[in-house]
Design an enzyme around this catalytic site. Structure first.
Site, PDB file in Angstrom:
ATOM      1  N   ARG A 134       0.913  81.576  62.753  1.00  0.00           N
ATOM      2  CA  ARG A 134       1.761  81.545  61.569  1.00  0.00           C
ATOM      3  C   ARG A 134       2.152  82.929  60.992  1.00  0.00           C
ATOM      4  NH1 ARG A 134       0.659  78.680  55.576  1.00  0.00           N
ATOM      5  NH2 ARG A 134       2.655  78.717  54.861  1.00  0.00           N
ATOM      6  N   ASP A 166       7.439  81.066  59.118  1.00  0.00           N
ATOM      7  CA  ASP A 166       7.656  80.341  57.800  1.00  0.00           C
ATOM      8  C   ASP A 166       9.175  80.242  57.374  1.00  0.00           C
ATOM      9  OD1 ASP A 166       5.361  78.853  56.925  1.00  0.00           O
ATOM     10  OD2 ASP A 166       5.478  79.955  54.972  1.00  0.00           O
ATOM     11  N   HIS A 204       7.735  77.770  53.773  1.00  0.00           N
ATOM     12  CA  HIS A 204       7.155  76.508  53.759  1.00  0.00           C
ATOM     13  C   HIS A 204       8.006  75.831  55.015  1.00  0.00           C
ATOM     14  CE1 HIS A 204       5.490  76.408  49.675  1.00  0.00           C
ATOM     15  NE2 HIS A 204       4.579  76.750  50.475  1.00  0.00           N
ATOM     16  N   GLY A 238       2.333  72.021  46.402  1.00  0.00           N
ATOM     17  CA  GLY A 238       0.934  72.390  46.477  1.00  0.00           C
ATOM     18  C   GLY A 238       0.781  73.510  45.350  1.00  0.00           C
ATOM     19  N   LEU A 277      -4.229  71.580  39.404  1.00  0.00           N
ATOM     20  CA  LEU A 277      -3.710  70.459  38.880  1.00  0.00           C
ATOM     21  C   LEU A 277      -4.621  69.390  38.745  1.00  0.00           C
ATOM     22  CD1 LEU A 277      -0.823  69.059  38.093  1.00  0.00           C
ATOM     23  CD2 LEU A 277      -1.218  67.747  40.243  1.00  0.00           C
ATOM     24  N   ARG A 278      -5.729  69.313  39.539  1.00  0.00           N
ATOM     25  CA  ARG A 278      -6.695  68.316  39.386  1.00  0.00           C
ATOM     26  C   ARG A 278      -7.349  68.637  37.947  1.00  0.00           C
ATOM     27  NH1 ARG A 278      -9.529  69.946  45.018  1.00  0.00           N
ATOM     28  NH2 ARG A 278      -9.014  71.957  44.093  1.00  0.00           N
ATOM     29  N   GLY A 303       1.538  66.647  46.435  1.00  0.00           N
ATOM     30  CA  GLY A 303       2.592  65.472  46.860  1.00  0.00           C
ATOM     31  C   GLY A 303       1.812  64.656  47.427  1.00  0.00           C
ATOM     32  N   GLU A 304       0.724  65.024  48.273  1.00  0.00           N
ATOM     33  CA  GLU A 304       0.081  63.865  48.861  1.00  0.00           C
ATOM     34  C   GLU A 304      -0.967  63.122  48.137  1.00  0.00           C
ATOM     35  OE1 GLU A 304      -1.627  65.569  52.495  1.00  0.00           O
ATOM     36  OE2 GLU A 304       0.241  66.660  52.912  1.00  0.00           O
ATOM     37  N   ASN A 305      -1.501  63.883  47.084  1.00  0.00           N
ATOM     38  CA  ASN A 305      -2.768  63.410  46.471  1.00  0.00           C
ATOM     39  C   ASN A 305      -2.623  63.036  44.942  1.00  0.00           C
ATOM     40  OD1 ASN A 305      -5.030  63.625  48.507  1.00  0.00           O
ATOM     41  ND2 ASN A 305      -4.168  65.826  48.462  1.00  0.00           N
TER      42      ASN A 305
END
Length: 402
Positions: free
Chosen positions: A86, A143, A175, A205, A279-280, A328-330
């Site tokens: 990457r 990227d 990204h 994220g 964020l959690r 976005g996923e969680n």
């Protein structure tokens, strides 16, 4: 070619190396891990989520040697047929992934001043891997390359032309590997033809960006010359009035370097909440009534919704909005709040599907009555990098991306 070929994917950051080993036949992950704290006395290696083990040698080369030893212990070293790297920034030179040659390395070095923290680390990874795996085909996956299909009106800044012409000041976007993977998966999930589709992908994220994908190509994205532009993020401010920062400088006597640290490391969710960039932590505080945590989340959501709606203007038709990335996923809360903001576009939420955990995988989270489909698609940048390496290295690709 090896009887059981594998692809080693390497992501060298400013102080870490994330790696994974994938079966070339189906891209199943066989092992993964991280070497962190590179170039410090606290450098360690963790494999498959195991206990961190101190690294005897703290350099990138030392860390990659330790990673190669872990492969050897699992009888995988001799099976490495391809290596995918990457690379943070390809400038305007690289419009797609490339087999690494001396010329490619020289060109990566040429554009490295655009991303000095990451590109030089990427180059260290390439050079070390060449020594450890001589003769193995290596591929650079950028990227920025997915966004090189943007038109000039999408990537130019309203600055004097000489800055673009002489210094390369323009929007590059980031990204890209994630946006490319997710948009390809979206065509399958939403049953869309790649050559006639309009998607907005939200990679959310600790770093976050939006991408408008028209007919399989990036036509606009929220990040700019650096990853600072666009959405508010964990510690990054996102879009901010330059005049505001100039005024702050005049009032506080802070230098340009000081302010760069502020907007990159002390702002965003952390800056507004005063609590955390995670964020959690902020979601827990949200439910406990912490006002500034609530304000940080509301601001984060407002920026996301505004950018999604704005990016839709670059499409001929809006078929779907896709959420991906760790948040976005969680985070069902963030998705719900964003979708509520986008009711003007005809977005309606399916609460039951939205509340399902990410272990459910790819899923549509909008209601059957919605004019625009919203979906969650877990990103897989390692798989995309491996697939590019497989494609360029002339190994049979898995059918879904062949």
């Amino acid at each position: 070619m090896n009887e059981f070929p594998v692809v080693l994917v390497i992501n060298c950051g400013s102080s870490s190396i994330k790696f994974s080993v994938l079966n070339a036949s189906d891209c199943e992950v066989l092992m993964s891990g991280i070497a962190d704290g590179i170039n410090s006395e606290n450098a360690f290696l963790s494999v498959n989520g195991g206990e961190p083990a101190p690294l005897a040698h703290h350099s990138y080369e030392g860390a990659l040697k330790a990673i190669a030893f872990e492969l050897e212990k699992r009888n995988l070293n001799d099976n490495v047929a391809l290596i995918g790297h990457r690379i943070a920034h390809g400038g305007s030179i690289f419009t797609e992934s490339a087999i690494i040659t001396d010329e490619v390395i020289d060109n990566i070095r040429r554009v490295s001043p655009l991303a000095p923290l990451h590109n030089y680390a990427n180059l260290s990874g390439i050079e070390s891997a060449q020594q450890l795996f001589p003769g193995v085909t290596q591929v650079a996956v950028f990227d920025t390359s997915f966004h090189q299909t943007m038109a000039p009106e999408a990537y130019l800044y309203g600055l004097p032309w000489k800055y673009y012409e002489e210094l390369g000041v323009r929007r590059y976007g980031f990204h890209g590997t994630s946006h490319r993977y997710v948009s390809q998966r979206a065509h399958s999930l939403l049953n869309l033809a790649e050559d006639d589709s309009g998607l907005v992908v939200a990679h959310l994220g600790n770093g976050a960006s939006i991408c408008a994908v028209r007919n399989g190509q990036s036509v606009d994205t929220s990040m700019g010359m650096t990853p600072l532009e666009g959405l508010m993020m964990g510690t990054r401010s996102g879009d901010v009035d330059f005049g505001a920062m100039s005024w702050v400088a005049s009032q506080t006597n802070q230098s340009l370097g000081d302010l760069e640290r502020v907007v990159n490391k002390e702002s965003g969710l952390l800056g507004i909440s005063g609590l955390s960039s995670d964020l959690r932590v902020l979601e827990k505080a949200w439910h406990e009534g912490h006002e500034r945590a609530q304000l940080a989340i509301k601001t984060f959501v407002h920026r996301i919704a505004r950018h999604i709606a704005g990016h839709a203007a670059s499409l001929h038709r809006l078929d779907g909005i896709i959420f991906t990335g760790g948040i976005g996923e969680n985070s069902s809360l963030i998705r719900r709040l964003v979708m509520e903001h986008l009711a003007v576009l005809g977005v309606e939420i399916d609460t039951e599907m939205n509340n399902r955990s990410n272990s459910f995988g790819e899923r549509i989270v909008s209601s059957e009555n919605a004019r625009v489909i919203c979906a969650v698609i877990p990103t897989n940048e390692e798989k995309m990098i491996a697939l590019d390496a497989i494609h360029l290295g002339k190994v049979n690709a898995p059918a879904e991306f062949a």
